[in-house]
Scaffold this motif. Structure first.
Motif, mmCIF file in Angstrom:
data_model
loop_
_atom_site.group_PDB
_atom_site.id
_atom_site.type_symbol
_atom_site.label_atom_id
_atom_site.label_comp_id
_atom_site.label_asym_id
_atom_site.label_seq_id
_atom_site.Cartn_x
_atom_site.Cartn_y
_atom_site.Cartn_z
ATOM 1 N N LEU A 112 -62.249 84.687 151.685
ATOM 2 C CA LEU A 112 -60.937 85.140 151.587
ATOM 3 C C LEU A 112 -60.317 85.959 152.755
ATOM 4 C CD1 LEU A 112 -60.393 86.110 147.851
ATOM 5 C CD2 LEU A 112 -59.419 84.128 148.936
ATOM 6 N N LEU A 113 -61.442 86.614 153.584
ATOM 7 C CA LEU A 113 -61.131 87.330 154.502
ATOM 8 C C LEU A 113 -61.037 86.730 155.833
ATOM 9 C CD1 LEU A 113 -63.095 90.749 153.787
ATOM 10 C CD2 LEU A 113 -60.573 90.414 153.642
ATOM 11 N N MET A 114 -61.435 85.509 155.985
ATOM 12 C CA MET A 114 -61.458 84.659 157.226
ATOM 13 C C MET A 114 -60.057 84.623 157.849
ATOM 14 S SD MET A 114 -64.545 84.031 157.683
ATOM 15 C CE MET A 114 -64.567 82.928 159.254
ATOM 16 N N PRO A 115 -59.215 84.503 157.250
ATOM 17 C CA PRO A 115 -57.561 84.363 158.020
ATOM 18 C C PRO A 115 -57.600 85.833 158.818
ATOM 19 C CG PRO A 115 -57.465 83.810 155.900
ATOM 20 C CD PRO A 115 -58.802 84.146 155.856
ATOM 21 N N ALA A 116 -57.966 86.706 158.082
ATOM 22 C CA ALA A 116 -57.883 88.069 158.925
ATOM 23 C C ALA A 116 -58.997 88.038 160.007
ATOM 24 C CB ALA A 116 -57.952 89.269 157.964
ATOM 25 N N VAL A 117 -59.874 87.686 159.875
ATOM 26 C CA VAL A 117 -61.200 87.802 160.992
ATOM 27 C C VAL A 117 -60.590 87.060 162.120
ATOM 28 C CG1 VAL A 117 -63.675 86.993 161.325
ATOM 29 C CG2 VAL A 117 -62.826 88.317 159.248
ATOM 30 N N MET A 118 -60.320 85.715 162.048
ATOM 31 C CA MET A 118 -59.900 84.912 162.925
ATOM 32 C C MET A 118 -58.500 85.425 163.581
ATOM 33 S SD MET A 118 -62.237 82.719 162.713
ATOM 34 C CE MET A 118 -61.683 81.446 163.949
ATOM 35 N N SER A 119 -57.657 85.847 162.970
ATOM 36 C CA SER A 119 -56.552 86.541 163.514
ATOM 37 C C SER A 119 -56.874 87.543 164.295
ATOM 38 C CB SER A 119 -55.475 86.846 162.665
ATOM 39 O OG SER A 119 -55.071 85.679 161.905
ATOM 40 N N GLY A 120 -58.177 88.370 163.670
ATOM 41 C CA GLY A 120 -58.458 89.710 164.685
ATOM 42 C C GLY A 120 -58.988 89.100 166.077
ATOM 43 N N MET A 121 -59.846 88.012 165.906
ATOM 44 C CA MET A 121 -60.473 87.510 167.300
ATOM 45 C C MET A 121 -59.368 87.097 168.058
ATOM 46 S SD MET A 121 -63.797 85.586 165.960
ATOM 47 C CE MET A 121 -64.931 86.350 164.954
ATOM 48 N N VAL A 122 -58.382 86.377 167.504
ATOM 49 C CA VAL A 122 -57.280 85.851 168.593
ATOM 50 C C VAL A 122 -56.462 86.876 169.118
ATOM 51 C CG1 VAL A 122 -55.100 84.704 168.602
ATOM 52 C CG2 VAL A 122 -57.016 83.486 167.527
ATOM 53 N N LEU A 123 -56.261 88.034 168.363
ATOM 54 C CA LEU A 123 -55.589 88.896 169.149
ATOM 55 C C LEU A 123 -56.458 89.933 170.041
ATOM 56 C CD1 LEU A 123 -53.794 90.238 165.977
ATOM 57 C CD2 LEU A 123 -52.755 89.386 167.977
ATOM 58 N N ALA A 124 -57.635 90.048 169.894
ATOM 59 C CA ALA A 124 -58.597 90.453 170.928
ATOM 60 C C ALA A 124 -58.545 89.867 171.907
ATOM 61 C CB ALA A 124 -60.200 90.632 170.153
ATOM 62 N N VAL A 125 -58.541 88.350 172.108
ATOM 63 C CA VAL A 125 -58.608 87.830 173.223
ATOM 64 C C VAL A 125 -57.120 87.983 173.786
ATOM 65 C CG1 VAL A 125 -58.681 85.453 174.077
ATOM 66 C CG2 VAL A 125 -60.382 86.114 172.546
ATOM 67 N N MET A 126 -56.141 87.802 173.132
ATOM 68 C CA MET A 126 -54.813 87.952 173.669
ATOM 69 C C MET A 126 -54.759 89.521 174.248
ATOM 70 S SD MET A 126 -52.182 86.364 170.860
ATOM 71 C CE MET A 126 -51.143 87.582 171.507
ATOM 72 N N LEU A 127 -55.181 90.463 173.783
ATOM 73 C CA LEU A 127 -55.034 91.805 174.308
ATOM 74 C C LEU A 127 -56.151 91.747 175.517
ATOM 75 C CD1 LEU A 127 -55.070 94.469 171.389
ATOM 76 C CD2 LEU A 127 -53.228 93.956 173.182
ATOM 77 N N TRP A 128 -57.199 91.265 175.822
ATOM 78 C CA TRP A 128 -57.916 91.102 176.937
ATOM 79 C C TRP A 128 -57.350 90.476 177.821
ATOM 80 C CZ3 TRP A 128 -61.276 87.152 179.065
ATOM 81 C CH2 TRP A 128 -62.137 87.881 179.681
ATOM 82 N N VAL A 129 -56.651 89.422 177.766
ATOM 83 C CA VAL A 129 -55.980 88.811 178.851
ATOM 84 C C VAL A 129 -54.764 89.732 179.269
ATOM 85 C CG1 VAL A 129 -54.465 86.559 179.441
ATOM 86 C CG2 VAL A 129 -56.797 86.529 178.205
ATOM 87 N N LEU A 130 -53.965 90.013 178.311
ATOM 88 C CA LEU A 130 -52.730 90.983 178.541
ATOM 89 C C LEU A 130 -53.156 92.225 179.307
ATOM 90 C CD1 LEU A 130 -50.798 91.246 175.333
ATOM 91 C CD2 LEU A 130 -49.965 90.414 177.665
ATOM 92 N N LEU A 131 -53.945 92.865 179.031
ATOM 93 C CA LEU A 131 -54.597 94.150 179.867
ATOM 94 C C LEU A 131 -55.265 93.880 181.190
ATOM 95 C CD1 LEU A 131 -56.266 96.120 176.829
ATOM 96 C CD2 LEU A 131 -54.093 96.840 178.136
ATOM 97 N N GLY A 132 -55.842 92.666 181.041
ATOM 98 C CA GLY A 132 -56.524 92.483 182.628
ATOM 99 C C GLY A 132 -55.544 91.780 183.577
ATOM 100 N N GLN A 133 -54.623 90.840 183.149
ATOM 101 C CA GLN A 133 -53.739 89.940 184.173
ATOM 102 C C GLN A 133 -52.378 90.230 184.057
ATOM 103 O OE1 GLN A 133 -55.302 87.908 186.362
ATOM 104 N NE2 GLN A 133 -57.440 88.611 185.326
ATOM 105 N N VAL A 134 -51.702 90.354 182.774
ATOM 106 C CA VAL A 134 -50.314 90.479 182.531
ATOM 107 C C VAL A 134 -49.807 91.723 183.037
ATOM 108 C CG1 VAL A 134 -48.370 90.000 180.850
ATOM 109 C CG2 VAL A 134 -50.440 88.392 181.138
#
Length: 164
Positions: free
Chosen positions: A99-121
């Motif tokens: 049941l927690l998989m949607p939150a875990v997958m969303s967390g991973m997607v957001l972590a990658v997004m923030l990593w790209v945002l903080l490094g490039q954008v």
């Protein structure tokens, strides 16, 4: 074991709806606060304030996105708990981990997004904001002195009655 795709889809849609709504509101409020401070100091005119606000939105994501993600993940699970959907899913053979998989997958997607945002954008947007504020130094000096405020440059305060 059959995957609980219906629960995952519902939870994921509700989670991202709340995340985007909360994130949008927080980013707007924070960037407005940053832009208004500079406008009140006389460093930006009204049109530049609006432009500054929109340029400040991507850098402000680094502050608002983690809060919005936590808030957006809490509410769907709280609602599912209140409606006893989690209990029904567990009695149907769906584990709590599943049941927690949607939150875990969303967390991973957001972590990658923030990593790209903080490094490039975000660094590029900070450079644009810095150029916008410092490009017209005479206007800044003039508006500061006309407002009766001291001009502070590298720790040195300059007081003047007028500027020509």
């Amino acid at each position: 074991m059959r995957l609980p795709l219906t629960i995952w889809r519902f939870t994921l849609l509700e989670l991202w709806r709340l995340l985007l709504l909360t994130g949008g509101v927080l980013v707007t409020v924070i960037s407005f606060a940053v832009a208004v401070r500079l406008s009140a100091e006389g460093r930006l005119n009204p049109l530049d304030t609006i432009k500054y606000m929109f340029l400040a939105m991507p850098p402000m994501l680094q502050y608002s996105l983690p809060f919005a993600a936590g808030f957006g993940a809490t509410l769907p699970y709280h609602r599912m708990s209140q409606d006893h959907e989690l209990t029904a899913a567990a009695s149907g053979g769906v584990s709590h981990r599943a049941l927690l998989m949607p939150a875990v997958m969303s967390g991973m997607v957001l972590a990658v997004m923030l990593w790209v945002l903080l490094g490039q954008v975000i660094p590029r947007f900070w450079q644009s904001l810095d150029k916008m504020v410092t490009r017209d130094a005479t206007r800044i000096v003039k508006s500061t002195i006309e407002a009766g405020q001291p001009l502070v440059v590298e720790g040195t305060m300059v007081y003047a009655d007028g500027v020509y």
